[in-house]
Design an enzyme around this catalytic site. Structure first.
Site, PDB file in Angstrom:
ATOM      1  N   CYS A  77       0.805  -1.231   0.000  1.00  0.00           N
ATOM      2  CA  CYS A  77       0.000   0.000   0.000  1.00  0.00           C
ATOM      3  C   CYS A  77       0.836   1.278   0.000  1.00  0.00           C
ATOM      4  O   CYS A  77       0.313   2.366   0.253  1.00  0.00           O
ATOM      5  CB  CYS A  77      -0.945   0.005   1.201  1.00  0.00           C
ATOM      6  SG  CYS A  77      -2.141  -1.352   1.199  1.00  0.00           S
ATOM      7  N   CYS A  83      -3.797   5.045   8.756  1.00  0.00           N
ATOM      8  CA  CYS A  83      -3.860   3.591   8.887  1.00  0.00           C
ATOM      9  C   CYS A  83      -4.852   3.175   9.966  1.00  0.00           C
ATOM     10  O   CYS A  83      -5.377   2.065   9.921  1.00  0.00           O
ATOM     11  CB  CYS A  83      -2.478   3.029   9.195  1.00  0.00           C
ATOM     12  SG  CYS A  83      -1.816   3.505  10.808  1.00  0.00           S
TER      13      CYS A  83
END
Length: 240
Positions: A206, A229
């Protein structure tokens, strides 16, 4: 300031923010470590800018617990850098925090959860392991800075997390220039992926190269509105 422990949390945070408003980052971190020995931890990704706070802590109190979240999806370069930097700085208490392998097996059997649900993957591999690791502590230190994203523009030096632990952000006012200058002044090695165009470095699947000058969040979760996150967001109850 032992009397701080007898104050309501909100009043304590307000007082700490007033006290530290004009102090340097080192001037904030040093008394915090002294007052909360072994009750405060530095949470670090050993990513792009992490070495700044790691260096400060190593200079002040090298036995301070450092919580390194090993998501099992990191770049190999990050794992190598973590070992190199910890040795270079003389950090004596780095704790590797990993997700529960049983939950990983049940929820991400093929290791592809990040492709269908990035929030669930972050929760499994970062948020839950960190919350468990933080349980013995009454405070933690993060490297968040106001310039990183719009959601951090008003970030305070002291806050409280969802578990009502103190949360210290000593670099809130630091700019990108301040970070670079600190690395150069103290001759600290940088993460090897910086020179390859990664402004911020997290899990390999990611994390992406981003054009120069972009916010750090531009290097994560391409094509999504996601900018965090989850470890700095309110924690949702876990379904068991």
């Amino acid at each position: 300031m032992p009397y701080l422990n007898d104050m309501p949390l909100e009043a304590r945070i307000a007082l700490l923010n007033r006290r530290d408003a004009d102090k340097t980052a080192q001037g904030i971190v040093k008394p915090a470590l002294a007052l909360m020995t072994q009750k405060i931890a530095l949470v670090s990704s050993f990513g792009a800018d992490s070495a700044v706070l790691l260096h400060m802590v190593a200079q002040i109190a090298p036995r301070t617990p450092v919580l390194f979240i090993e998501t099992m999806k990191l770049f190999r370069a990050t794992s190598s850098y973590q070992k190199q930097l910890a040795n270079h700085l003389g950090l004596e208490n780095v704790n590797h925090i990993s997700p529960d392998p049983r939950r990983v097996f049940l929820q991400d059997t093929e290791g592809l959860l990040h492709q269908s649900n990035t929030d669930a993957c972050c929760t499994l591999r970062k948020v839950e392991p960190l919350q468990q690791a933080l349980s013995p502590f009454s405070a933690w230190i993060t490297g968040r800075k106001r310039h990183e994203s719009a959601t951090r523009a008003d970030l305070a030096i002291w806050k409280a997390d969802a578990a009502r632990r103190l949360k210290l952000n000593p670099l809130t006012h630091w700019s990108k220039h301040d970070i670079v200058a600190y690395f150069e002044t103290h001759n600290i090695p940088r993460h090897p992926l910086i020179e390859k165009g990664y402004p911020s470095i997290g899990c390999a699947p990611c994390t992406y190269r981003a054009p120069p000058g972009m916010n750090a969040s531009a290097g994560h979760w391409a094509g999504q509105s996601k900018t965090e996150c989850g470890i700095h967001l309110p924690v949702e109850p876990r379904n068991t």
